[in-house]
Design a protein around this motif. Sequence first.
Motif, mmCIF file in Angstrom:
data_model
loop_
_atom_site.group_PDB
_atom_site.id
_atom_site.type_symbol
_atom_site.label_atom_id
_atom_site.label_comp_id
_atom_site.label_asym_id
_atom_site.label_seq_id
_atom_site.Cartn_x
_atom_site.Cartn_y
_atom_site.Cartn_z
ATOM 1 N N ALA A 9 -3.446 56.455 6.343
ATOM 2 C CA ALA A 9 -2.753 56.217 5.073
ATOM 3 C C ALA A 9 -3.489 56.828 3.887
ATOM 4 C CB ALA A 9 -2.571 54.714 4.851
ATOM 5 N N PHE A 10 -4.788 57.085 4.021
ATOM 6 C CA PHE A 10 -5.588 57.648 2.934
ATOM 7 C C PHE A 10 -5.759 59.161 3.053
ATOM 8 C CE2 PHE A 10 -7.041 53.249 3.340
ATOM 9 C CZ PHE A 10 -6.915 52.810 2.032
ATOM 10 N N ALA A 11 -5.292 59.735 4.154
ATOM 11 C CA ALA A 11 -5.613 61.123 4.484
ATOM 12 C C ALA A 11 -4.728 62.126 3.760
ATOM 13 C CB ALA A 11 -5.498 61.336 5.989
ATOM 14 N N ASP A 12 -5.362 63.087 3.119
ATOM 15 C CA ASP A 12 -4.654 64.281 2.660
ATOM 16 C C ASP A 12 -4.463 65.214 3.853
ATOM 17 O OD1 ASP A 12 -4.531 63.878 -0.319
ATOM 18 O OD2 ASP A 12 -6.697 63.709 -0.016
ATOM 19 N N PHE A 13 -5.426 65.198 4.759
ATOM 20 C CA PHE A 13 -5.375 65.973 6.002
ATOM 21 C C PHE A 13 -5.794 65.050 7.137
ATOM 22 C CE2 PHE A 13 -6.442 68.933 2.606
ATOM 23 C CZ PHE A 13 -5.502 69.926 2.784
ATOM 24 N N LEU A 14 -4.964 64.925 8.150
ATOM 25 C CA LEU A 14 -5.258 64.074 9.304
ATOM 26 C C LEU A 14 -5.515 64.940 10.529
ATOM 27 C CD1 LEU A 14 -5.437 61.262 10.626
ATOM 28 C CD2 LEU A 14 -2.947 61.402 11.001
ATOM 29 N N ILE A 15 -6.718 64.808 11.062
ATOM 30 C CA ILE A 15 -7.078 65.469 12.319
ATOM 31 C C ILE A 15 -7.208 64.356 13.344
ATOM 32 C CG2 ILE A 15 -8.802 66.865 13.516
ATOM 33 C CD1 ILE A 15 -9.451 68.187 10.840
ATOM 34 N N ASN A 16 -6.107 64.057 14.020
ATOM 35 C CA ASN A 16 -6.070 62.944 14.970
ATOM 36 C C ASN A 16 -6.004 63.478 16.397
ATOM 37 O OD1 ASN A 16 -3.453 63.843 14.225
ATOM 38 N ND2 ASN A 16 -2.534 61.995 15.058
ATOM 39 N N ASN A 39 -10.272 52.743 11.898
ATOM 40 C CA ASN A 39 -10.254 51.405 11.318
ATOM 41 C C ASN A 39 -11.617 50.891 10.861
ATOM 42 O OD1 ASN A 39 -7.422 51.030 11.681
ATOM 43 N ND2 ASN A 39 -7.797 50.687 13.859
ATOM 44 N N SER A 40 -12.616 51.740 10.774
ATOM 45 C CA SER A 40 -13.946 51.303 10.342
ATOM 46 C C SER A 40 -13.894 50.915 8.871
ATOM 47 C CB SER A 40 -14.970 52.422 10.541
ATOM 48 O OG SER A 40 -15.040 52.788 11.901
ATOM 49 N N ALA A 41 -14.271 49.670 8.566
ATOM 50 C CA ALA A 41 -14.102 49.134 7.210
ATOM 51 C C ALA A 41 -14.832 49.955 6.154
ATOM 52 C CB ALA A 41 -14.559 47.680 7.167
ATOM 53 N N ASN A 42 -16.057 50.393 6.436
ATOM 54 C CA ASN A 42 -16.807 51.136 5.422
ATOM 55 C C ASN A 42 -16.245 52.550 5.229
ATOM 56 O OD1 ASN A 42 -17.774 52.061 7.881
ATOM 57 N ND2 ASN A 42 -19.932 51.812 7.368
ATOM 58 N N VAL A 43 -15.682 53.125 6.267
ATOM 59 C CA VAL A 43 -15.052 54.442 6.149
ATOM 60 C C VAL A 43 -13.737 54.313 5.379
ATOM 61 C CG1 VAL A 43 -14.090 56.386 7.453
ATOM 62 C CG2 VAL A 43 -16.194 55.272 8.242
ATOM 63 N N VAL A 46 -9.293 63.751 0.890
ATOM 64 C CA VAL A 46 -9.729 63.012 2.070
ATOM 65 C C VAL A 46 -9.247 63.711 3.342
ATOM 66 C CG1 VAL A 46 -9.629 60.828 3.336
ATOM 67 C CG2 VAL A 46 -9.736 60.826 0.822
ATOM 68 N N VAL A 47 -10.209 64.081 4.177
ATOM 69 C CA VAL A 47 -9.938 64.579 5.518
ATOM 70 C C VAL A 47 -10.292 63.450 6.467
ATOM 71 C CG1 VAL A 47 -10.580 66.251 7.294
ATOM 72 C CG2 VAL A 47 -10.489 66.955 4.877
ATOM 73 N N ALA A 48 -9.334 62.973 7.238
ATOM 74 C CA ALA A 48 -9.577 61.904 8.209
ATOM 75 C C ALA A 48 -9.645 62.502 9.600
ATOM 76 C CB ALA A 48 -8.470 60.858 8.136
ATOM 77 N N MET A 49 -10.759 62.281 10.278
ATOM 78 C CA MET A 49 -10.907 62.699 11.679
ATOM 79 C C MET A 49 -10.908 61.424 12.509
ATOM 80 S SD MET A 49 -13.680 65.813 11.411
ATOM 81 C CE MET A 49 -13.241 66.474 13.022
ATOM 82 N N THR A 50 -9.873 61.266 13.350
ATOM 83 C CA THR A 50 -9.644 60.022 14.066
ATOM 84 C C THR A 50 -9.209 60.289 15.499
ATOM 85 O OG1 THR A 50 -7.275 59.893 13.576
ATOM 86 C CG2 THR A 50 -8.776 59.028 11.889
ATOM 87 N N GLY A 51 -8.812 59.201 16.158
ATOM 88 C CA GLY A 51 -8.135 59.289 17.437
ATOM 89 C C GLY A 51 -6.634 59.403 17.212
ATOM 90 N N GLU A 52 -5.906 59.240 18.286
ATOM 91 C CA GLU A 52 -4.475 59.547 18.316
ATOM 92 C C GLU A 52 -3.644 58.857 17.236
ATOM 93 O OE1 GLU A 52 -1.439 60.638 21.815
ATOM 94 O OE2 GLU A 52 -2.762 58.940 22.202
ATOM 95 N N THR A 53 -3.862 57.568 17.011
ATOM 96 C CA THR A 53 -2.999 56.840 16.086
ATOM 97 C C THR A 53 -3.349 57.079 14.624
ATOM 98 O OG1 THR A 53 -4.347 54.831 15.949
ATOM 99 C CG2 THR A 53 -2.774 54.987 17.797
ATOM 100 N N GLY A 54 -4.571 57.498 14.358
ATOM 101 C CA GLY A 54 -5.022 57.648 12.978
ATOM 102 C C GLY A 54 -5.498 56.344 12.375
ATOM 103 N N GLY A 55 -5.096 55.206 12.965
ATOM 104 C CA GLY A 55 -5.487 53.906 12.453
ATOM 105 C C GLY A 55 -5.096 53.740 10.992
ATOM 106 N N LYS A 56 -5.756 52.814 10.318
ATOM 107 C CA LYS A 56 -5.491 52.568 8.893
ATOM 108 C C LYS A 56 -5.929 53.744 8.024
ATOM 109 C CE LYS A 56 -6.124 47.591 9.479
ATOM 110 N NZ LYS A 56 -7.035 46.450 9.221
ATOM 111 N N LEU A 57 -6.854 54.540 8.530
ATOM 112 C CA LEU A 57 -7.380 55.676 7.768
ATOM 113 C C LEU A 57 -6.304 56.718 7.493
ATOM 114 C CD1 LEU A 57 -9.963 56.816 6.494
ATOM 115 C CD2 LEU A 57 -10.562 57.755 8.733
#
Length: 193
Positions: free
Chosen positions: A153-160, A122-126, A140-151
């Motif tokens: 929604a933008f991820a082509d690949f989610l590493i949560n 959920n980091s606004a600048n990210v 877009v590769v998103a590296m996050t915690g479990e929920t993925g947060g708002k990020l």
Amino acid sequence: MRTVEEILSETIAVKSRALRNQPLLDNVRAVGDRLVAGYRAGARVFMCGNGGSAADAQHFAAELTGHFIFDRPPLGAEALHGNSSHLTAVANDYDYDTVFARALEGSARPGDTLVAISTSGNSANVLRAAATARELGVTVVAMTGETGGKLAAFADFLINVPSSDTGRIQELHIVFIHAISEHVEHTLFATQQ
């Protein structure tokens, strides 16, 4: 306060959950394949994050531009917070939420990849960087915690990472960064060693 033993038990538990999460492991492999395909096509990789995630972004860029396991040619990678003059000027002249997006606008091209790292997702600048990446035709590769947060929604690949604990998430992000770096290096250069 948790003991060292408790912290070690927690990190082992998170890693064990990740090891049993086949979709997560498949995404990590797919990111490695995506970076390989991008590099073969002349693309670059950009990374962004704040605090510990900024350190992870810089670490990832260093593994690609330097080397990880063996000596080989450098690969194009950049942590977007590395230019402190850009970071402070854009934060001052615009706002901090714009710093990574503006850097991408100046450097990224279709076919490049952005690795957006945020333990909360959920980091606004990210988030703004991920939205800009999408507009530019950047994967877009998103590296996050479990929920993925708002990020997510933008991820082509989610590493949560299957945790909500920042420390445990960051520990596994590093494991995945190393796994991806090794995959990229071996796939592109193993015949040259």
